[in-house]
Design an enzyme around this catalytic site. Sequence first.
Site, PDB file in Angstrom:
ATOM      1  N   LYS A  99     -42.698  -7.748  29.414  1.00 32.76           N
ATOM      2  CA  LYS A  99     -43.397  -8.218  28.218  1.00 32.76           C
ATOM      3  C   LYS A  99     -42.436  -8.850  27.222  1.00 32.76           C
ATOM      4  O   LYS A  99     -42.716  -9.902  26.632  1.00 32.76           O
ATOM      5  CB  LYS A  99     -44.148  -7.053  27.577  1.00 32.76           C
ATOM      6  CG  LYS A  99     -45.286  -6.510  28.436  1.00 32.76           C
ATOM      7  CD  LYS A  99     -45.921  -5.285  27.802  1.00 32.76           C
ATOM      8  CE  LYS A  99     -47.046  -4.743  28.668  1.00 32.76           C
ATOM      9  NZ  LYS A  99     -47.654  -3.525  28.095  1.00 32.76           N
ATOM     10  N   GLY A 146     -41.880  -6.570  42.259  1.00 38.43           N
ATOM     11  CA  GLY A 146     -41.610  -7.519  41.189  1.00 38.43           C
ATOM     12  C   GLY A 146     -42.502  -8.738  41.298  1.00 38.43           C
ATOM     13  O   GLY A 146     -43.208  -8.929  42.289  1.00 38.43           O
ATOM     14  N   PRO A 147     -42.478  -9.595  40.289  1.00 36.90           N
ATOM     15  CA  PRO A 147     -43.315 -10.798  40.297  1.00 36.90           C
ATOM     16  C   PRO A 147     -42.891 -11.756  41.411  1.00 36.90           C
ATOM     17  O   PRO A 147     -41.795 -11.631  41.967  1.00 36.90           O
ATOM     18  CB  PRO A 147     -43.063 -11.418  38.910  1.00 36.90           C
ATOM     19  CG  PRO A 147     -42.409 -10.344  38.110  1.00 36.90           C
ATOM     20  CD  PRO A 147     -41.692  -9.466  39.063  1.00 36.90           C
ATOM     21  N   SER A 188     -52.901  -1.626  27.230  1.00 40.77           N
ATOM     22  CA  SER A 188     -51.837  -1.929  26.269  1.00 40.77           C
ATOM     23  C   SER A 188     -52.297  -2.883  25.185  1.00 40.77           C
ATOM     24  O   SER A 188     -51.466  -3.455  24.485  1.00 40.77           O
ATOM     25  CB  SER A 188     -50.629  -2.531  27.003  1.00 40.77           C
ATOM     26  OG  SER A 188     -50.972  -3.755  27.616  1.00 40.77           O
TER      27      SER A 188
END
Length: 808
Positions: A724, A355-356, A681
């Site tokens: 996102k 994860g971030p 993307s």
Amino acid sequence: MADNAKIVEVPLLPLRDIVVFPDMVVPLFVGRDKSVEAIERSLKSGKQIMLAAQKDPQVTDPLPDDIYDVGTLSTIHQVVRLPDGMIKLLVEGQVRGRIESYIEMESVFVVSAMVMDFQRATMLDLERGRQSVLEAFERFVQLNKKVGKEVQSAVTSAVDPGRVADLIAANLDLDIEDRQFLLEISDDELRLNEILRLLRGQIEVLEIEKKIQGRVKEQMERNQKEYYLNEQMKAIQGELGGGDDGRAELEELREKLDAKPLPEHARERAEQELKKLRLMTPSSAEAAVIRNYLEWILAIPWQEERPLDIDLDKVRMVLDEDHYGLDRVKERIVEFLAVRKLTDSIRGPKLCLVGPPGVGKTSLAKSIARSLDLEFVRQSLGGVRDEAEIRGHRRTYIGALPGRIVQGLRKVDSSNPVFLLDEIDKLASDFRGDPGSALLEVLDPEQNDTFMDHYLDLELDLSRIFFITTANGLHSIPGPLRDRMEVIELASYTEEEKIEIAVRHLIPKQLDRHGLGDYKVSFQKPAVRKMVRNYTREAGVRNLERTIEAVARKVAVDVVEERVNKDSRTTITTKTVRDYLGPEKFRDPDERRDDLVGVTQGLAWTEVGGQVLLTEVTVVPGRGKLDVTGKLGDVMQESVRAAMSYVRSRADRLGIDPGFYRNVDLHVHVPEGAVPKDGPSAGITMAIGLTSALTGIPVRSDTAMTGEITLRGRVLPVGGLKEKILAAHRSGIQRVLIPSETEKDLEEIPDDIRSQLEIILVEEMDDVLQHALSFDDPDGIFAYLEKRGMRHPLPDMVIPDSDQPSVN
């Protein structure tokens, strides 16, 4: 002296109690002023130095008459300056040399030395002498177990008879006079004969000792034997003048070894090393290496295992206490531990929290350790390039240490801790090896019960350790290593989650850390929301914690300057936040935006969370050139080219002159050009930007999009949807266009976020055009374009006929 004899001028280093032979590599400790100066001279003049033994080792300031004339011309390989002023050398003997004269004798000995010529007999005689010496040496090795395998291998593999003689002489237990006598013999045949004589003499002594030992062994019990040897060692040390400190240290090591629970193979190795240590001088370099090795063996928890009792209710309670939200992640951890409880083992894939930054990966690992009542170890792997960082260095290297796994185990008292390998995606590899491949053995449940650290050179059981790894992304982790791990993804926090985390965890922690726990300091939720919205823009809460810390520092100043006391209440409001933190770093996401031509908002996934990626497209007169700037990677540049091909193929339906590319240049730019960007993307984002710029129709500013495009206009699915959409929500976006095939991923989006966003599923670029472009015709974009008619991207330019050459 031969006419062609080689004469050299070199510094002289007098030696005590040692004679260095050619091809012999030895460490030396130097402290005398003249010797130190000789080393300095040698380092400045090619690292060559003359090593010659003193006749009397007790003389501290020798004169030329106190030094033997024959020594060894040597090369200095390594110099280590010790804190006590002494110098440690690593030297290698090269050739014999005879001192002809002393050139300097005041502050340093500098001598004129002649390289001694070898006097050789016939090769047949030399070979016979060599074979006789090797046979005697083989018998000597059988009787004398002190000779190492490296020495045996070197002697037996040596072809030159003189080298064989020198290697054996360097490893025989001889006094200084005998060694010097052997050094001064330049005739290979004579030296072989003398070595053979000395070997046979020592073989006789060893055989007698072996017979005596055999008889004593039959007559003595084990305890009586140990007592006799210990008393004998004390007597020898007493005759040699001391050794009490070394003896005390050996006794301490013996007591620790007896009390330490060790596996059989480790105990055998420790016993062997301790026996070697007893026979060595305490101040020798090898003794220090062995002592350090034994201390590492005694420091590692080989069999000290804590009981593992997995209580799922306690695990849930601890995870809820330490972390707000992350419901899916917590449930995955509980499921993982439930399987471990049923199988009564922690074998199997290892957890990998992805994860971030700032979303709680490391703190989750700590919480797991606390919930299981296990010790916690953390080792950061960021920037590790050397395989020895994982497997350790071999003991032959100076300053060798075990790898990070063994170093981590030394910090705890159990062999089954929770072991966090942080930032596993930041591993690198170069000429020093691939640490990622070394981790395969650590994390593979089929191999890690016999993990071999190069320093220990012993099998270490890592199968009982609960390994957890963390990473910001999976793309940089090698596939085989990723297969060993059970991946649990942690997404970005929503705004409401950040506020709750701040109120429940971050604010109380920072108030206590800044000495404000006894003061009535409170934060209003609108103030916390303002810090989240206007002073931080992140996936986790790391910057939010720093912002709270900045406010706490301001309050601490007020307390010290007596503007606040314990009886008064201090409330942090939105105005207080503005006064303490200064101007807002980010605009309010609710602030209105304008619809612009050629400006689109894409959604990207990064290792620090989701991000809204602004894309600009402009049309200028030119010759059909397509410029792409903004430090885009290869994949994004391919997306731009694919979008351009799609627009050209649909020019008629979009109301664009099909020959537009002959007269205009298109420039696609993604701002923040210093930041590298890449990913599959951005296709529909680029296509909408190009279409808007070529048709002159603005793009809706309240809309963001993600998805890849094919040449025929189909929208392909992408990853990182949750990150996102959360990024779009943080930025105040109201509408999000996503590929219809990613509808299944919407279940991961929190309900409160989904209720605030209009999420539109698209399958074709026609759908994207209908929803992304800003126009007033209720019949749709294509009806609007048909009414408007054909349009050139630059209306002021003359559109050439198709059969005429284009005008640039």
